[in-house]
Motif scaffolding. Structure first.
Motif, PDB file in Angstrom:
ATOM      1  N   ALA A 159       0.837  -1.173   0.087  1.00 44.41           N
ATOM      2  CA  ALA A 159       0.122  -0.124   0.036  1.00 44.41           C
ATOM      3  C   ALA A 159       1.045   1.481   0.088  1.00 44.41           C
ATOM      4  O   ALA A 159       0.789   2.132  -0.552  1.00 44.41           O
ATOM      5  CB  ALA A 159      -0.860   0.111   1.117  1.00 44.41           C
ATOM      6  N   ILE A 160       2.116   1.210   0.813  1.00 43.54           N
ATOM      7  CA  ILE A 160       2.811   2.438   0.783  1.00 43.54           C
ATOM      8  C   ILE A 160       3.462   2.615  -0.359  1.00 43.54           C
ATOM      9  O   ILE A 160       3.296   3.865  -1.010  1.00 43.54           O
ATOM     10  CB  ILE A 160       3.877   2.138   1.985  1.00 43.54           C
ATOM     11  CG1 ILE A 160       3.223   2.301   3.420  1.00 43.54           C
ATOM     12  CG2 ILE A 160       4.958   3.352   1.854  1.00 43.54           C
ATOM     13  CD1 ILE A 160       4.025   2.002   4.505  1.00 43.54           C
ATOM     14  N   GLU A 194       0.821   3.931  -3.165  1.00 37.54           N
ATOM     15  CA  GLU A 194       0.785   5.260  -3.028  1.00 37.54           C
ATOM     16  C   GLU A 194       2.013   6.103  -3.355  1.00 37.54           C
ATOM     17  O   GLU A 194       1.894   7.388  -3.934  1.00 37.54           O
ATOM     18  CB  GLU A 194       0.495   5.720  -1.499  1.00 37.54           C
ATOM     19  CG  GLU A 194      -0.021   7.232  -1.262  1.00 37.54           C
ATOM     20  CD  GLU A 194      -1.254   7.363  -1.901  1.00 37.54           C
ATOM     21  OE1 GLU A 194      -1.415   8.953  -2.156  1.00 37.54           O
ATOM     22  OE2 GLU A 194      -1.978   6.565  -2.425  1.00 37.54           O
ATOM     23  N   ARG A 251       1.906   6.333  -6.969  1.00 37.38           N
ATOM     24  CA  ARG A 251       0.829   7.078  -7.393  1.00 37.38           C
ATOM     25  C   ARG A 251       1.128   8.689  -7.413  1.00 37.38           C
ATOM     26  O   ARG A 251       0.675   9.744  -8.321  1.00 37.38           O
ATOM     27  CB  ARG A 251      -0.422   7.000  -6.587  1.00 37.38           C
ATOM     28  CG  ARG A 251      -1.838   7.668  -7.157  1.00 37.38           C
ATOM     29  CD  ARG A 251      -2.960   7.590  -6.258  1.00 37.38           C
ATOM     30  NE  ARG A 251      -2.712   8.250  -4.945  1.00 37.38           N
ATOM     31  CZ  ARG A 251      -2.874   9.619  -4.941  1.00 37.38           C
ATOM     32  NH1 ARG A 251      -3.164  10.312  -6.125  1.00 37.38           N
ATOM     33  NH2 ARG A 251      -3.033  10.165  -3.697  1.00 37.38           N
ATOM     34  N   LEU A 252       1.900   9.232  -6.314  1.00 38.53           N
ATOM     35  CA  LEU A 252       2.441  10.670  -6.121  1.00 38.53           C
ATOM     36  C   LEU A 252       3.525  10.984  -7.054  1.00 38.53           C
ATOM     37  O   LEU A 252       4.018  11.933  -7.327  1.00 38.53           O
ATOM     38  CB  LEU A 252       2.881  10.486  -4.836  1.00 38.53           C
ATOM     39  CG  LEU A 252       1.570  10.679  -3.822  1.00 38.53           C
ATOM     40  CD1 LEU A 252       2.207  10.474  -2.282  1.00 38.53           C
ATOM     41  CD2 LEU A 252       0.789  11.808  -3.908  1.00 38.53           C
ATOM     42  N   LYS A 283      -2.054   8.634   2.790  1.00 36.88           N
ATOM     43  CA  LYS A 283      -2.014   9.456   1.819  1.00 36.88           C
ATOM     44  C   LYS A 283      -1.501  10.992   2.060  1.00 36.88           C
ATOM     45  O   LYS A 283      -0.845  11.402   1.334  1.00 36.88           O
ATOM     46  CB  LYS A 283      -3.343   9.336   1.215  1.00 36.88           C
ATOM     47  CG  LYS A 283      -3.794   7.986   0.639  1.00 36.88           C
ATOM     48  CD  LYS A 283      -5.009   7.955  -0.287  1.00 36.88           C
ATOM     49  CE  LYS A 283      -5.125   6.501  -0.777  1.00 36.88           C
ATOM     50  NZ  LYS A 283      -6.491   6.747  -1.661  1.00 36.88           N
ATOM     51  N   LEU A 288       2.198  10.995   3.220  1.00 39.82           N
ATOM     52  CA  LEU A 288       2.888  10.726   2.005  1.00 39.82           C
ATOM     53  C   LEU A 288       3.069  11.840   1.032  1.00 39.82           C
ATOM     54  O   LEU A 288       4.012  12.100   0.561  1.00 39.82           O
ATOM     55  CB  LEU A 288       2.729   9.272   1.325  1.00 39.82           C
ATOM     56  CG  LEU A 288       3.037   7.965   1.945  1.00 39.82           C
ATOM     57  CD1 LEU A 288       2.424   6.842   1.490  1.00 39.82           C
ATOM     58  CD2 LEU A 288       4.539   7.894   2.249  1.00 39.82           C
ATOM     59  N   ALA A 289       1.906  12.655   0.884  1.00 40.66           N
ATOM     60  CA  ALA A 289       1.771  13.521  -0.052  1.00 40.66           C
ATOM     61  C   ALA A 289       2.653  14.485   0.776  1.00 40.66           C
ATOM     62  O   ALA A 289       3.531  15.454  -0.007  1.00 40.66           O
ATOM     63  CB  ALA A 289       0.327  14.164  -0.165  1.00 40.66           C
TER      64      ALA A 289
END
Length: 195
Positions: A82-83, A86, A89-90, A126, A129-130
């Motif tokens: 999952a990490i 994400e 995705r970023l 999320k 991480l953003a």
């Protein structure tokens, strides 16, 4: 003559036999003998049964521990996936490096969500991480491709046209010569500045 006294022979009166007590004694002796024979077998059987039970209990405990370990590993793999997803995705270019930097900060909360534990409290994965990617842009891919080994593209000024070096001659008009000089000066200044 003297009379010799003889002892009377003992009278052989039949003694009364107590048959019920005799049977009782015989049965008790038999029972004791049987118990003496079977008791060691019972004890041995009980000990073997106890050993089997203890082995089964140990095996069950081992299986429970293996199950817990498997669940922890599956949970860790799911958290890592999952990490990483994400981070991808970023737009992070170096996912493995960024993952190593943040993996210890993110854990599963009591309600099952992935959260980051910070000084300000728990933050969703999320959002954390953003913020991490925004504060560490070095993990993002380079915006301008360049550096050694990259083929350079020639840029021409928007208003003019590129000058072909093979067409530069003495017989050129003064106007064309001036344009060629300006283009050469522009290319030389770009080269000196590293553009």
């Amino acid at each position: 003559m003297e009379e010799v006294k003889r002892d009377k022979p003992p009278t052989t009166e039949p003694q009364r036999l107590d048959v019920p007590s005799l049977v009782r004694q015989t049965v008790e002796e038999f029972t004791r003998a049987q118990q003496a024979k079977t008791e060691p077998a019972y004890k041995t059987e009980l000990q073997e049964e106890r050993k089997r039970r203890e082995q089964l209990e140990r095996r069950v405990n081992d299986l429970i521990e293996e199950n817990k370990q498997s669940r922890r590993m599956a949970e860790e793999a799911e958290r890592s996936a999952a990490i990483r997803a994400e981070l991808q995705r970023l737009g992070v270019g170096k996912v493995d490096l960024a993952f190593k930097a943040v993996k210890d900060d993110i854990a599963r909360s009591e309600d099952g969500r992935l959260v980051a534990k910070t000084d300000a409290g728990n933050i969703g994965m999320k959002d954390y991480l953003a913020g991490f990617v925004n504060s560490n842009p070095e993990f993002l891919p380079a915006r301008i491709a360049g550096g050694s080994g990259v083929a350079s593209t020639q840029k021409t000024p928007s208003g003019g046209s590129a000058v072909d070096l093979d067409k530069i001659r003495r017989e050129m008009s003064a106007e064309d010569l001036e344009r060629a000089r300006e283009e050469i000066a522009r290319v030389a200044s770009q080269t000196l500045r590293g553009l």
